[in-house]
Design a protein around this motif. Structure first.
Motif, PDB file in Angstrom:
ATOM      1  N   SER A   1       0.825  -1.208   0.000  1.00 39.55           N
ATOM      2  CA  SER A   1       0.000   0.000   0.000  1.00 39.55           C
ATOM      3  C   SER A   1       0.858   1.256   0.000  1.00 39.55           C
ATOM      4  CB  SER A   1      -0.937   0.011   1.204  1.00 39.55           C
ATOM      5  OG  SER A   1      -1.806  -1.097   1.146  1.00 39.55           O
TER       6      SER A   1
ATOM      7  N   PHE B   1       0.767   4.059  -2.905  1.00 39.76           N
ATOM      8  CA  PHE B   1       0.510   5.447  -2.540  1.00 39.76           C
ATOM      9  C   PHE B   1       1.602   6.369  -3.083  1.00 39.76           C
ATOM     10  CE2 PHE B   1       0.884   9.008   0.492  1.00 39.76           C
ATOM     11  CZ  PHE B   1      -0.388   9.544   0.380  1.00 39.76           C
TER      12      PHE B   1
ATOM     13  N   VAL C   1      -1.436   8.409   6.211  1.00 41.76           N
ATOM     14  CA  VAL C   1      -2.512   7.895   5.363  1.00 41.76           C
ATOM     15  C   VAL C   1      -2.486   6.369   5.300  1.00 41.76           C
ATOM     16  CG1 VAL C   1      -3.366   7.814   2.985  1.00 41.76           C
ATOM     17  CG2 VAL C   1      -2.722  10.008   4.006  1.00 41.76           C
ATOM     18  N   VAL C   2      -1.333   5.797   5.032  1.00 38.49           N
ATOM     19  CA  VAL C   2      -1.258   4.349   4.812  1.00 38.49           C
ATOM     20  C   VAL C   2      -1.075   3.590   6.124  1.00 38.49           C
ATOM     21  CG1 VAL C   2      -0.019   2.488   3.648  1.00 38.49           C
ATOM     22  CG2 VAL C   2      -0.383   4.659   2.470  1.00 38.49           C
TER      23      VAL C   2
ATOM     24  N   GLY D   1      -3.695   4.704   8.821  1.00 35.91           N
ATOM     25  CA  GLY D   1      -5.016   4.339   8.311  1.00 35.91           C
ATOM     26  C   GLY D   1      -5.275   2.845   8.356  1.00 35.91           C
TER      27      GLY D   1
ATOM     28  N   PRO E   1     -10.140   6.396   8.286  1.00 35.30           N
ATOM     29  CA  PRO E   1      -8.988   6.269   7.386  1.00 35.30           C
ATOM     30  C   PRO E   1      -9.313   6.714   5.948  1.00 35.30           C
ATOM     31  CG  PRO E   1      -9.210   4.293   8.699  1.00 35.30           C
ATOM     32  CD  PRO E   1     -10.434   5.119   8.956  1.00 35.30           C
ATOM     33  N   MET E   2     -10.538   6.438   5.499  1.00 35.38           N
ATOM     34  CA  MET E   2     -10.909   6.856   4.147  1.00 35.38           C
ATOM     35  C   MET E   2     -10.894   8.382   4.021  1.00 35.38           C
ATOM     36  SD  MET E   2     -14.425   6.501   2.001  1.00 35.38           S
ATOM     37  CE  MET E   2     -15.126   7.741   3.042  1.00 35.38           C
TER      38      MET E   2
ATOM     39  N   THR F   1      -7.404   9.639   3.889  1.00 35.00           N
ATOM     40  CA  THR F   1      -6.841   9.358   2.570  1.00 35.00           C
ATOM     41  C   THR F   1      -7.334  10.352   1.527  1.00 35.00           C
ATOM     42  OG1 THR F   1      -6.693   7.010   3.080  1.00 35.00           O
ATOM     43  CG2 THR F   1      -6.676   7.599   0.750  1.00 35.00           C
TER      44      THR F   1
ATOM     45  N   TYR G   1      -6.101  12.427  -8.263  1.00 29.44           N
ATOM     46  CA  TYR G   1      -5.724  11.749  -7.028  1.00 29.44           C
ATOM     47  C   TYR G   1      -6.903  10.974  -6.454  1.00 29.44           C
ATOM     48  CZ  TYR G   1      -4.832  10.828  -2.161  1.00 29.44           C
ATOM     49  OH  TYR G   1      -4.738  10.199  -0.952  1.00 29.44           O
TER      50      TYR G   1
ATOM     51  N   SER H   1      -6.948   7.085  -5.884  1.00 27.94           N
ATOM     52  CA  SER H   1      -7.047   6.559  -4.515  1.00 27.94           C
ATOM     53  C   SER H   1      -8.243   5.632  -4.349  1.00 27.94           C
ATOM     54  CB  SER H   1      -7.084   7.691  -3.491  1.00 27.94           C
ATOM     55  OG  SER H   1      -8.267   8.432  -3.580  1.00 27.94           O
TER      56      SER H   1
ATOM     57  N   SER I   1      -7.171   2.351  -6.000  1.00 33.00           N
ATOM     58  CA  SER I   1      -6.033   1.633  -5.420  1.00 33.00           C
ATOM     59  C   SER I   1      -6.447   0.594  -4.378  1.00 33.00           C
ATOM     60  CB  SER I   1      -5.023   2.612  -4.823  1.00 33.00           C
ATOM     61  OG  SER I   1      -5.560   3.265  -3.692  1.00 33.00           O
ATOM     62  N   ALA I   2      -7.422   0.909  -3.546  1.00 37.60           N
ATOM     63  CA  ALA I   2      -7.836  -0.058  -2.514  1.00 37.60           C
ATOM     64  C   ALA I   2      -8.388  -1.349  -3.132  1.00 37.60           C
ATOM     65  CB  ALA I   2      -8.845   0.572  -1.562  1.00 37.60           C
TER      66      ALA I   2
END
Length: 121
Positions: A5, A9, A36-37, A40, A61-62, A65, A83, A87, A90-91
């Protein structure tokens, strides 16, 4: 999973920022990556294990982020939109990779992805 992650990121930010801005902001990017990572993911994991309600351990956490990097890096509107798109993609991307290749389903437990080993069995 945290390392993967972190890599995703940082690569996302490298795609969005020019080489000069990326290197000039490397300290801010490193701190953002930690918050963030790492924070989170740990907050989400231990929030679940400690029995916090989902509306705390998932959205906090979301929101970090989504809100923190554009604010800290002072991204303009097009880069902020890019971004946000990256983002949000990415999850699921990380979840699919870890679920499919390793059978790790903890990242997004509500989304069931079969693993390679279960398909071959």
């Amino acid at each position: 999973m945290i390392l993967a992650s972190l890599l995703v990121f940082v690569l996302m930010l490298r795609l969005l920022l020019s080489k000069e801005v990326f290197w000039a902001q490397r300290v801010a990017i490193g701190l953002l990556a930690l918050v963030v990572v790492v924070f989170g993911m740990l907050f989400g994991k231990y929030g679940l294990l400690l029995g916090l309600p989902w509306w705390l351990y998932y959205p906090i956490p979301m929101l970090i982020t989504v809100l923190l990097p554009p604010f800290v890096l002072k991204l303009n509107r097009p880069k902020t939109v890019a971004y946000l798109v990256l983002s949000f993609l990415s999850a699921p991307f990380i979840h699919v990779l870890f679920s499919f290749l390793l059978g790790w389903t903890e990242y997004m437990p509500f989304w069931k992805i079969p693993s390679v080993s279960s398909l071959l069995a």
